[in-house]
Every structure is written in structure tokens, then in C-alpha cells.
Design an enzyme around this catalytic site. Sequence first.
Site, mmCIF file in Angstrom:
data_model
loop_
_atom_site.group_PDB
_atom_site.id
_atom_site.type_symbol
_atom_site.label_atom_id
_atom_site.label_comp_id
_atom_site.label_asym_id
_atom_site.label_seq_id
_atom_site.Cartn_x
_atom_site.Cartn_y
_atom_site.Cartn_z
ATOM 1 N N SER A 1 -1.052 9.501 -4.444
ATOM 2 C CA SER A 1 -0.717 10.111 -3.155
ATOM 3 C C SER A 1 0.445 11.076 -3.311
ATOM 4 C CB SER A 1 -0.325 8.991 -2.187
ATOM 5 O OG SER A 1 0.279 9.524 -1.035
ATOM 6 N N LEU B 1 -2.905 10.793 12.016
ATOM 7 C CA LEU B 1 -2.998 11.773 13.099
ATOM 8 C C LEU B 1 -4.429 12.043 13.581
ATOM 9 C CD1 LEU B 1 -1.622 13.891 14.913
ATOM 10 C CD2 LEU B 1 -1.828 15.515 13.009
ATOM 11 N N TYR C 1 4.582 0.856 0.123
ATOM 12 C CA TYR C 1 3.297 1.507 -0.203
ATOM 13 C C TYR C 1 3.521 2.642 -1.208
ATOM 14 C CZ TYR C 1 -0.621 4.753 0.186
ATOM 15 O OH TYR C 1 -1.651 5.610 -0.113
ATOM 16 N N LYS D 1 2.342 3.258 -5.423
ATOM 17 C CA LYS D 1 1.672 4.399 -6.069
ATOM 18 C C LYS D 1 2.485 4.884 -7.273
ATOM 19 C CE LYS D 1 -1.912 4.475 -3.412
ATOM 20 N NZ LYS D 1 -3.186 3.954 -3.946
#
Length: 339
Positions: free
Chosen positions: A126, A201, A151, A155
Site C-alpha cells: 500500500s 470514500l 495496519y 505492510k
Amino acid sequence: MKKILVTGGLGYIGSHTVVELQNTGFEVVIVDNLSNSSLDVLTGIMAITGVKPTFEELDLRVKEDVSNFFNRHSDIDGIIHFAASKAVGESVEKPLLYYENNIGTLVYLLQECERYGIHNFIFSSSCTVYGEPDSLPISEDAPIKMANSPYGNTKQISEEIILDTCTVSEIKSIALRYFNPIGAHESSEIGELPIGTPQNLVPFITQTAAGIREQLSVFGNDYPTPDGSCIRDYIHVVDLAKAHLMALQRLLSDKNTTDFEVFNLGTGKGSSVLEVVNAFEKVTGQKLNFKIVDKRPGDVISVFADTTKANEVLGWKTERTMEDALDSAWRWEQKVRNI
Ligand code: NAD
Ligand code: UD1
């Protein structure tokens, strides 16, 4: 026919990637524990490709089950590892869940890769690994900043685990750093279907337009950006899925130049939250009920990708616009809700 294991293949990005793999002639085996997906996705994949992928319900946290799975599928040629927990806020509340689900499962998979000589491993990373960037657009050389959530930390740690493993084994890996994936398959047979209240979103926008949510909250309008709202790089999920195919083919044909490579996957264009809202209204003709509220803690101000490496080295580029993605997301939402 090469056999590819797709973990989390019933999830949002995984399912779109399975479609691309099957359409290209790969044999796909999906494992998923259905913690954030449903079996209906298999029907959608079949409707698009005409092929039902092999599916096994499996929780990758259970080491013994993972070993048993590989005993039965030792002929796998490559793995695309999507399965993970991905809600930033939840990771702050339940860090151990995230470390177990995102790190433990990765370790088990890599152990099986070593055991069975599976040398091709694609990992879902990410843009969160960059944190708040010093300069834009962000290239793969940008420094990895301290993670702003468990989180994000998973990654960063995952990339380190893969790098260390590749250094001492025959495993080759590509980590794909996604920016903001949005949209759905053009057929509306598969798309993003978050369980509960959407945190991201675009699903919040489509659910608001569908009348499931009363109002979209726009988190802040006094950021140092042209219209005051945050800027992100929104990439169509089908373009993103296609990049996995190219990364896999790169590994399978030994075109990688190092045993661990990273690529940014974005469009290279930043769009503000208010621009996304306006584009959605324009593309769909739906008036969106929204209000400006306080900033969301932990949000970075502006991120968008330098895509030069993915374009030139991977030979991949985006073909769809943000408008295409918003249109497909809305058509998917309408189909799911029978609107
Ligand atoms: P998703 O939740 O839709 O898909 C993940 C899938 O993995 C789900 O189907 C879930 O049921 C499954 N899964 C989770 N834990 C599992 C376990 N222990 N065993 C078996 N299956 C398990 O998420 P997504 O948006 O498709 O994301 C896929 C990957 O991409 C994740 O690793 C995520 O962190 C990463 N990523 C996502 C985004 C994004 O905005 N969607 C951005 C950057 C990176
Ligand atoms: C976040 C994570 C990212 C993760 C991704 C997938 C951070 C910094 N990034 O991306 O690591 O991979 O989710 O889960 O946490 N917004 C609103 N109203 C809403 C929802 C969002 O205004 O209801 C705004 C946000 O403030 C942000 C933009 O929309 O500016 C995009 O938000 P979101 O879709 O949650 O993605 P990120 O936060 O960029």
C-alpha cells in the site's frame, strides 16, 4: 496452464484479478475465509469468465490447515497474496488481530513456498508505507516513514519479511503498492461490497446516493490543498487487477532484475475529495448530500504516485479514468441494491 493461488480471491481487488487471470488462461485456485467477502462473488466471476475457479474456504491463520492445503496443491506455480485485514481504524483498536492476520499468514505462506519450491510471490502492499511524503509525486525510492497505524505497519513489516526471505531463498517477489483503488468491473457482476459502514470514500458516496447513508461527511476543508480537502490517487480496480497479471508474468518469465521488486500502482494524478464528489455528481447525475466535518485523525494531506517505474519497467499503464471508475461503482451499487 500455470496454476496460481489467489489468497483473498473473493475480496474486492482479488476477485477482479481472478477475472483477469482466468481471461488470460491461468488456472486459478482461491482460498478465502469469507471474513470480508461472500460466496456470491464466485457466481460473479463465473458470469464474466465462464469459468468457475477452484475455491477452498480456508483461514490462513491456521498453520496446519495451510500446510494441508499445500500438501494437496504442491503444483502451484505462483501466489498472489491479497488476504489481509485492511481497516485502518480497526487496526488501531485491535492491533494483535492485524499482526496475526497480516503477518502470521504471510509467514505461513512463505514457509510453504520454501517447502514446495514455489518461487513466484506477488504481495498486496500500500502507499500507506510512505506516510506523509516529503515530495510529490511519490516514487518507489521515497523513504518509508514511521507507520501511522498498525495496519500500515503490517505492510512495512511484510515487505521486510519478503525481502529477507527472498535474500536467502529462491523465492522472487513483487510488492505492489496500491494507491486508492475504486470502481467495479464493467459488467457490474463484481465490485466493492464492504461489510457494515464503509470506511472508504467511494463506497460511502455510492451508498449515500443509494439512500443507505443519509449524508457523506467530507473530512476537512482547510488542508493546504487548492480546495482544502485531501488529495489521493484514485485508480480503477480493473487497471489495478491487470497490473497483477503483468507482475506475475514478469516473475514467471524471469524478467525481474532483483529478487524483490516494488512498484507503485496509481494513475499519477491527484484528486481532492471535493473533486471526487463533483465528478460523481457529473457522471451519474445524482445529487449527493454531503457536509464538511472535522478532519479524520491520521489522514495524510496529499498522496499521488510517480508511476514511471510501473510504466517503463512493468510495461503497465492505466487505461480507465476516475470518471469511468465512479460510473462503474454507481452501476454496481444500483445492481446490488436493485435500484
Ligand atoms: P478485501 O477485504 O475485499 O479482500 C481481502 C480478502 O481476504 C477478503 O475476501 C477476506 O475474506 C480475505 N481474508 C482476510 N483474512 C483472511 C484469512 N486469514 N484467511 C483467508 N482469507 C482471508 O480487501 P481488498 O480491498 O481486496 O484488499 C486486498 C489487499 O490489498 C489487502 O492486503 C489490502 O491490505 C491491500 N490494499 C487494499 C487497498 C484498498 O484500498 N482496498 C489499498 C492498499 C492495499
Ligand atoms: C486508507 C488508508 C490506506 C488503506 C486504504 C484502504 C490511511 C492514511 N490510508 O486510505 O492505507 O490502504 O484506506 O482501506 O489511512 N473521506 C471522506 N469521507 C469519508 C471517507 C473518506 O472525506 O466518508 C476522505 C478521506 O479523508 C481521504 C479520502 O476521502 O482524504 C480517501 O479516504 P479513504 O477512501 O478512506 O482512503 P485513504 O484514507 O486514502
